[in-house]
Design a protein around this motif. Structure first.
Motif, PDB file in Angstrom:
ATOM      1  N   GLY A 111     -13.102 -62.582  62.429  1.00 22.48           N
ATOM      2  CA  GLY A 111     -13.890 -61.752  63.329  1.00 22.48           C
ATOM      3  C   GLY A 111     -13.050 -60.958  64.299  1.00 22.48           C
ATOM      4  N   GLY A 112     -11.747 -61.192  64.286  1.00 26.68           N
ATOM      5  CA  GLY A 112     -10.849 -60.450  65.168  1.00 26.68           C
ATOM      6  C   GLY A 112     -10.485 -59.101  64.578  1.00 26.68           C
ATOM      7  N   VAL A 113      -9.662 -58.368  65.309  1.00 21.97           N
ATOM      8  CA  VAL A 113      -9.252 -57.021  64.893  1.00 21.97           C
ATOM      9  C   VAL A 113      -7.739 -56.889  65.003  1.00 21.97           C
ATOM     10  N   LEU A 114      -7.137 -56.317  63.967  1.00 22.02           N
ATOM     11  CA  LEU A 114      -5.741 -55.902  64.010  1.00 22.02           C
ATOM     12  C   LEU A 114      -5.707 -54.386  64.094  1.00 22.02           C
ATOM     13  N   VAL A 115      -5.000 -53.851  65.087  1.00 20.72           N
ATOM     14  CA  VAL A 115      -4.750 -52.415  65.159  1.00 20.72           C
ATOM     15  C   VAL A 115      -3.341 -52.199  64.617  1.00 20.72           C
ATOM     16  N   ALA A 116      -3.263 -51.591  63.435  1.00 21.83           N
ATOM     17  CA  ALA A 116      -2.005 -51.428  62.707  1.00 21.83           C
ATOM     18  C   ALA A 116      -1.575 -49.965  62.789  1.00 21.83           C
ATOM     19  N   ILE A 117      -0.383 -49.734  63.334  1.00 25.54           N
ATOM     20  CA  ILE A 117       0.066 -48.372  63.596  1.00 25.54           C
ATOM     21  C   ILE A 117       1.310 -48.064  62.769  1.00 25.54           C
ATOM     22  N   SER A 118       1.215 -47.022  61.943  1.00 26.02           N
ATOM     23  CA  SER A 118       2.346 -46.606  61.109  1.00 26.02           C
ATOM     24  C   SER A 118       2.231 -45.106  60.870  1.00 26.02           C
ATOM     25  N   THR A 119       3.187 -44.328  61.354  1.00 25.58           N
ATOM     26  CA  THR A 119       3.086 -42.877  61.197  1.00 25.58           C
ATOM     27  C   THR A 119       3.090 -42.470  59.726  1.00 25.58           C
ATOM     28  N   SER A 120       3.822 -43.210  58.900  1.00 28.87           N
ATOM     29  CA  SER A 120       3.848 -42.908  57.462  1.00 28.87           C
ATOM     30  C   SER A 120       2.668 -43.542  56.729  1.00 28.87           C
ATOM     31  N   PRO A 162      -3.261 -35.171  61.218  1.00 28.06           N
ATOM     32  CA  PRO A 162      -2.869 -34.180  60.215  1.00 28.06           C
ATOM     33  C   PRO A 162      -1.495 -33.563  60.467  1.00 28.06           C
ATOM     34  N   SER A 163      -0.464 -34.367  60.292  1.00 30.20           N
ATOM     35  CA  SER A 163       0.913 -33.907  60.440  1.00 30.20           C
ATOM     36  C   SER A 163       1.821 -34.869  59.689  1.00 30.20           C
ATOM     37  N   GLU A 164       2.998 -34.375  59.315  1.00 34.49           N
ATOM     38  CA  GLU A 164       4.017 -35.235  58.720  1.00 34.49           C
ATOM     39  C   GLU A 164       5.174 -35.477  59.686  1.00 34.49           C
ATOM     40  N   LYS A 165       5.079 -34.922  60.886  1.00 39.66           N
ATOM     41  CA  LYS A 165       6.134 -35.073  61.884  1.00 39.66           C
ATOM     42  C   LYS A 165       5.827 -36.270  62.781  1.00 39.66           C
ATOM     43  N   THR A 166       6.771 -37.195  62.854  1.00 38.71           N
ATOM     44  CA  THR A 166       6.550 -38.437  63.598  1.00 38.71           C
ATOM     45  C   THR A 166       6.175 -38.174  65.048  1.00 38.71           C
ATOM     46  N   ASP A 167       6.864 -37.239  65.716  1.00 36.46           N
ATOM     47  CA  ASP A 167       6.579 -37.015  67.130  1.00 36.46           C
ATOM     48  C   ASP A 167       5.173 -36.465  67.339  1.00 36.46           C
TER      49      ASP A 167
END
Length: 196
Positions: A111-120, A162-167
């Motif tokens: 029932g918990g939530v993981l917020v998973a962040i990955s630019t790629s 909508p970008s491929e640039k990490t920054d």
């Protein structure tokens, strides 16, 4: 201001504009806020993770849930997988690919939530964390770049910048983080906003 800075700011403005105009974005925000609010209302901590600058975004999410964003209100349970002693220990013993998954396996709750962040959308350790979250019966909210990568199909909600640039991607990710927290605060503590 120099020419390069102006170009970067205009590019950032264009990426944010494209993101804001995505079809179904409001529905995704509503769903993500609902998942977070349900877990937090049940006292289940939100867990967040990411590599490099995305670790900072994961920490930002957790500290503002525990602390506050817009209004004073009770603390909400959240943690980012970011402790250097844990990360170096787990990476040394099990490999860097396992560092997030082991923490999710140890502390994640159904029932918990993981917020998973990955630019790629393809960071192996973030993908393994998302799979570990599924095994624990958790929901996954993903923040990625434009393709969504391998992370997107592992998410109940995926925000694709909508970008491929990490920054440029990370600049929008922090806006997503802020809006998720704002939505949670308004949903869980409406009287605080009504009286402000």
């Amino acid at each position: 201001m120099n020419h390069f800075a102006m170009m970067a700011l205009r590019e950032a403005e264009a990426v944010l504009g494209s993101f804001v105009n995505q079809a179904g974005l409001e529905v995704r925000f509503d769903k993500a806020v609902g998942l977070l609010a349900s877990a937090l209302q049940a006292g289940i901590p939100v867990i967040s993770c990411g590599n490099g600058g995305s670790t900072c975004d994961a920490m930002h999410l957790a500290q503002e849930l525990v602390g506050r964003y817009c209004q004073d209100r009770p603390p909400l349970p959240a943690m980012a997988i970011s402790d250097p002693s844990y990360l170096t220990c787990a990476a040394n013993d099990f490999g860097f690919e396992e560092v997030f998954a082991r923490q999710v396996a140890a502390l994640g709750r159904e029932g918990g939530v993981l917020v998973a962040i990955s630019t790629s959308g393809d960071s192996t350790n973030v993908l393994k964390a998302a799979k570990a979250a599924w095994e624990k019966g958790m929901q996954v909210i993903g923040l990625t770049g434009q393709s969504g990568g391998q992370l997107e199909p592992l998410c109940q909600v995926c925000f694709k910048v909508p970008s491929e640039k990490t920054d440029r991607i990370q600049e929008v990710h922090i806006k997503i983080v802020h809006n998720l927290i704002y939505g949670v605060e308004k949903r869980l503590f409406p009287s605080v906003f009504e009286n402000s």
